[in-house]
Design an enzyme around this catalytic site. Structure first.
Site, PDB file in Angstrom:
ATOM      1  N   ARG A   1     -10.314  20.973 -39.335  1.00  0.00           N
ATOM      2  CA  ARG A   1      -9.876  22.247 -39.910  1.00  0.00           C
ATOM      3  C   ARG A   1      -9.049  22.142 -41.179  1.00  0.00           C
ATOM      4  NH1 ARG A   1     -10.499  22.642 -34.616  1.00  0.00           N
ATOM      5  NH2 ARG A   1     -11.691  24.405 -33.849  1.00  0.00           N
TER       6      ARG A   1
ATOM      7  N   SER B   1      -2.644  17.925 -33.834  1.00  0.00           N
ATOM      8  CA  SER B   1      -3.589  18.922 -33.319  1.00  0.00           C
ATOM      9  C   SER B   1      -3.140  20.320 -33.718  1.00  0.00           C
ATOM     10  CB  SER B   1      -3.699  18.849 -31.795  1.00  0.00           C
ATOM     11  OG  SER B   1      -4.518  19.901 -31.324  1.00  0.00           O
TER      12      SER B   1
ATOM     13  N   ILE C   1     -12.701  11.702 -30.291  1.00  0.00           N
ATOM     14  CA  ILE C   1     -13.928  11.121 -29.771  1.00  0.00           C
ATOM     15  C   ILE C   1     -14.173   9.752 -30.407  1.00  0.00           C
ATOM     16  CG2 ILE C   1     -14.999  13.355 -29.264  1.00  0.00           C
ATOM     17  CD1 ILE C   1     -16.342  13.246 -32.001  1.00  0.00           C
ATOM     18  N   ASP C   2     -13.123   9.216 -31.071  1.00  0.00           N
ATOM     19  CA  ASP C   2     -13.315   8.012 -31.884  1.00  0.00           C
ATOM     20  C   ASP C   2     -12.993   6.696 -31.193  1.00  0.00           C
ATOM     21  OD1 ASP C   2     -10.472   7.949 -31.957  1.00  0.00           O
ATOM     22  OD2 ASP C   2     -10.411   9.083 -33.821  1.00  0.00           O
TER      23      ASP C   2
ATOM     24  N   HIS D   1     -12.980  15.372 -24.827  1.00  0.00           N
ATOM     25  CA  HIS D   1     -14.216  15.746 -25.541  1.00  0.00           C
ATOM     26  C   HIS D   1     -15.222  14.605 -25.632  1.00  0.00           C
ATOM     27  CE1 HIS D   1     -11.795  19.153 -27.656  1.00  0.00           C
ATOM     28  NE2 HIS D   1     -12.110  19.440 -26.420  1.00  0.00           N
TER      29      HIS D   1
ATOM     30  N   CYS E   1     -31.767  12.246 -17.643  1.00  0.00           N
ATOM     31  CA  CYS E   1     -31.512  11.293 -16.554  1.00  0.00           C
ATOM     32  C   CYS E   1     -30.067  10.813 -16.526  1.00  0.00           C
ATOM     33  CB  CYS E   1     -32.478  10.104 -16.634  1.00  0.00           C
ATOM     34  SG  CYS E   1     -32.144   8.993 -18.021  1.00  0.00           S
TER      35      CYS E   1
HETATM   36  P1  NAD Z   1      -8.059  19.987 -35.959  1.00  0.00           P
HETATM   37  O1  NAD Z   1      -8.963  19.489 -37.035  1.00  0.00           O
HETATM   38  O2  NAD Z   1      -8.192  21.371 -35.499  1.00  0.00           O
HETATM   39  O3  NAD Z   1      -6.533  19.812 -36.431  1.00  0.00           O
HETATM   40  C1  NAD Z   1      -5.993  18.635 -36.886  1.00  0.00           C
HETATM   41  C2  NAD Z   1      -4.499  18.858 -37.141  1.00  0.00           C
HETATM   42  O4  NAD Z   1      -3.920  17.619 -37.520  1.00  0.00           O
HETATM   43  C3  NAD Z   1      -4.197  19.857 -38.264  1.00  0.00           C
HETATM   44  O5  NAD Z   1      -3.200  20.758 -37.830  1.00  0.00           O
HETATM   45  C4  NAD Z   1      -3.671  18.989 -39.417  1.00  0.00           C
HETATM   46  O6  NAD Z   1      -2.656  19.621 -40.168  1.00  0.00           O
HETATM   47  C5  NAD Z   1      -3.085  17.823 -38.649  1.00  0.00           C
HETATM   48  N1  NAD Z   1      -3.068  16.565 -39.378  1.00  0.00           N
HETATM   49  C6  NAD Z   1      -4.018  16.051 -40.201  1.00  0.00           C
HETATM   50  N2  NAD Z   1      -3.654  14.827 -40.620  1.00  0.00           N
HETATM   51  C7  NAD Z   1      -2.455  14.580 -40.056  1.00  0.00           C
HETATM   52  C8  NAD Z   1      -1.550  13.471 -40.108  1.00  0.00           C
HETATM   53  N3  NAD Z   1      -1.813  12.388 -40.847  1.00  0.00           N
HETATM   54  N4  NAD Z   1      -0.411  13.535 -39.371  1.00  0.00           N
HETATM   55  C9  NAD Z   1      -0.104  14.643 -38.632  1.00  0.00           C
HETATM   56  N5  NAD Z   1      -0.913  15.720 -38.556  1.00  0.00           N
HETATM   57  C10 NAD Z   1      -2.072  15.679 -39.260  1.00  0.00           C
HETATM   58  O7  NAD Z   1      -8.164  18.950 -34.790  1.00  0.00           O
HETATM   59  P2  NAD Z   1      -7.964  19.107 -33.230  1.00  0.00           P
HETATM   60  O8  NAD Z   1      -6.864  20.039 -32.922  1.00  0.00           O
HETATM   61  O9  NAD Z   1      -8.005  17.773 -32.631  1.00  0.00           O
HETATM   62  O10 NAD Z   1      -9.297  19.833 -32.832  1.00  0.00           O
HETATM   63  C11 NAD Z   1     -10.397  19.871 -32.656  1.00  0.00           C
HETATM   64  C12 NAD Z   1     -11.588  19.022 -32.439  1.00  0.00           C
HETATM   65  O11 NAD Z   1     -11.765  18.071 -33.406  1.00  0.00           O
HETATM   66  C13 NAD Z   1     -11.615  18.306 -31.161  1.00  0.00           C
HETATM   67  O12 NAD Z   1     -12.601  18.903 -30.432  1.00  0.00           O
HETATM   68  C14 NAD Z   1     -12.050  16.856 -31.492  1.00  0.00           C
HETATM   69  O13 NAD Z   1     -13.048  16.471 -30.597  1.00  0.00           O
HETATM   70  C15 NAD Z   1     -12.593  17.007 -32.861  1.00  0.00           C
HETATM   71  N6  NAD Z   1     -12.486  15.934 -33.842  1.00  0.00           N
HETATM   72  C16 NAD Z   1     -12.181  14.653 -33.503  1.00  0.00           C
HETATM   73  C17 NAD Z   1     -12.085  13.678 -34.486  1.00  0.00           C
HETATM   74  C18 NAD Z   1     -11.761  12.261 -34.085  1.00  0.00           C
HETATM   75  O14 NAD Z   1     -12.124  11.840 -32.981  1.00  0.00           O
HETATM   76  N7  NAD Z   1     -11.073  11.508 -34.916  1.00  0.00           N
HETATM   77  C19 NAD Z   1     -12.264  14.011 -35.837  1.00  0.00           C
HETATM   78  C20 NAD Z   1     -12.585  15.349 -36.154  1.00  0.00           C
HETATM   79  C21 NAD Z   1     -12.689  16.290 -35.151  1.00  0.00           C
END
Ligand code: NAD
Length: 249
Positions: free
Chosen positions: A35, A193, A102-103, A120, A131
Site C-alpha cells: 500500500r 503493517s 509470505i516471504d 497468509h 489434490c
Molecule cells: P501493507 O502494504 O498494507 O502495509 C505496510 C506498512 O508498512 C505501511 O503502513 C508502511 O508505511 C509500513 N512500512 C513500509 N516500510 C517500512 C519500514 N521500513 N519500517 C516500518 N514500516 C514500514 O502491508 P500489510 O499490512 O502487511 O498488508 C497486507 C498484505 O501484504 C498481506 O496480506 C501480506 O500477505 C502482503 N504482502 C506481503 C509481502 C511480504 O511477504 N514481504 C510483501 C507485500 C505484500
C-alpha cells in the site's frame, strides 16, 4: 523516541511477548509492500480467488504477477529488523512471530518455523488446488519460463502459489493459534503493517482487550495509533535493533 524504545524494552524483558509483522518489515530487504507509494498495488490489480479458479486468463495473470516478484523474493535476505527479532527469540524474549508476510524471511533469520505463524501462507511453496500436493516454487517458475503460463499438476488440478488470495479462506489452524497467542501475551509488538487487512487487523485489539501492552512500529498511520500504549514512527530496520539492544543490555 528514546523513551518509547525504553518502554517497549522494559516490557520485553519479562512476560510472554509476541511480534506481529506485515509487509513493512521486509521493505528494507528489497520487497515492496502493497500500500505504500511504489508498492505492489501501484503496478498490479489483485486477482481474486474465484477468478483464479474459474478463468484461465486470471490464472495466467496471477502467475505473471508472481513471476514479476520472483526475482526480488529470491534475492531478499533478512534485514536488521528480522535479525533483531531473531535475537530476542534466541534470548527467550520473544515467544513467536505472527506474520502476514509470505516471504519466509523470519524463518531465514533463524526463528524456528514452528514459531512463525504465517496467516497468509508462503510464496516459496506451490499447492495443487485439486489434490493438495505441495511442492517448491522453483519447478513451477521453470515451467513458466519455458512458456507454460498457468502450470497444472500431474492430476490436472491448478497449481497456485501457497498464499492466501483475496476471497480465499484463511488457514484455520494458523488463525486459531494466532488468536490464542494474542489473547495470552503480555506484549504485542506490531511491526510494518497498516493493520487494515482482516482478520489480522483484529489481533491487536484482542491482545489489548486481554490486557497486553500494545506497541506499534510503523512508518504510516494505523487505526490503532490512538489506542496503543506506545507508537514509534520509524523504519523497522533502525528501530528494532535499538529495542533489542536495550532489552538485552
Ligand atoms: P501493507 O502494504 O498494507 O502495509 C505496510 C506498512 O508498512 C505501511 O503502513 C508502511 O508505511 C509500513 N512500512 C513500509 N516500510 C517500512 C519500514 N521500513 N519500517 C516500518 N514500516 C514500514 O502491508 P500489510 O499490512 O502487511 O498488508 C497486507 C498484505 O501484504 C498481506 O496480506 C501480506 O500477505 C502482503 N504482502 C506481503 C509481502 C511480504 O511477504 N514481504 C510483501 C507485500 C505484500
Amino acid at each position: 523516541m528514546k523513551d518509547a524504545i525504553k518502554q517497549i524494552a522494559d516490557r520485553m524483558a519479562t512476560g510472554q511477548n509476541i511480534a506481529f509483522t506485515g509487509a513493512g518489515i521486509s521493505t528494507e530487504s528489497g520487497i515492496p509492500d502493497y500500500r505504500s507509494q511504489g508498492g505492489i498495488w501501484d503496478e498490479f490489480k489483485p486477482v481474486y480467488f474465484d477468478e483464479f479458479m474459474s478463468q484461465k486468463s486470471a490464472r495466467i495473470e496471477y502467475w505473471r504477477q508472481k513471476a514479476a516478484m520472483y526475482d526480488d523474493l529470491q534475492k531478499a535476505e533478512p534485514n536488521a529488523a528480522h535479525l533483531a527479532l531473531a535475537d530476542l527469540y534466541h534470548q527467550g524474549r520473544l515467544a513467536a512471530v505472527i506474520t502476514q508476510n509470505i516471504d519466509g524471511l523470519h524463518q531465514e533469520s533463524g526463528i524456528s518455523a514452528d514459531d512463525v505463524i504465517e496467516l497468509h501462507g508462503n510464496t516459496r511453496r506451490v499447492r495443487c488446488m485439486a489434490c493438495g500436493v505441495v511442492s517448491s516454487d522453483h519447478e513451477a517458475f521453470k515451467r513458466i519460463a519455458a512458456g507454460d503460463l498457468a502450470p497444472e499438476c500431474h492430476c490436472g488440478g491448478y497449481l497456485k502459489p501457497d498464499t492466501i488470495s483475496f476471497g480465499q479462506a484463511m488457514p484455520e489452524a494458523e488463525v486459531k493459534r494466532a488468536t490464542g497467542l494474542a489473547q495470552a501475551c503480555d506484549l504485542f509488538l506490531v511491526v510494518g503493517s497498516t493493520l487494515l487487512v482482516q482478520p489480522a487487523a483484529l489481533l491487536p485489539d484482542m491482545a489489548r482487550r486481554s490486557g497486553a501492552f500494545l506497541a506499534i512500529v510503523n512508518l504510516s498511520e494505523t487505526p490503532y495509533d490512538t489506542v496503543c500504549d506506545v507508537r514509534i514512527k520509524g523504519k523497522a530496520g533502525e528501530v528494532l535493533p535499538r529495542i533489542t539492544r536495550q532489552t538485552l543490555k
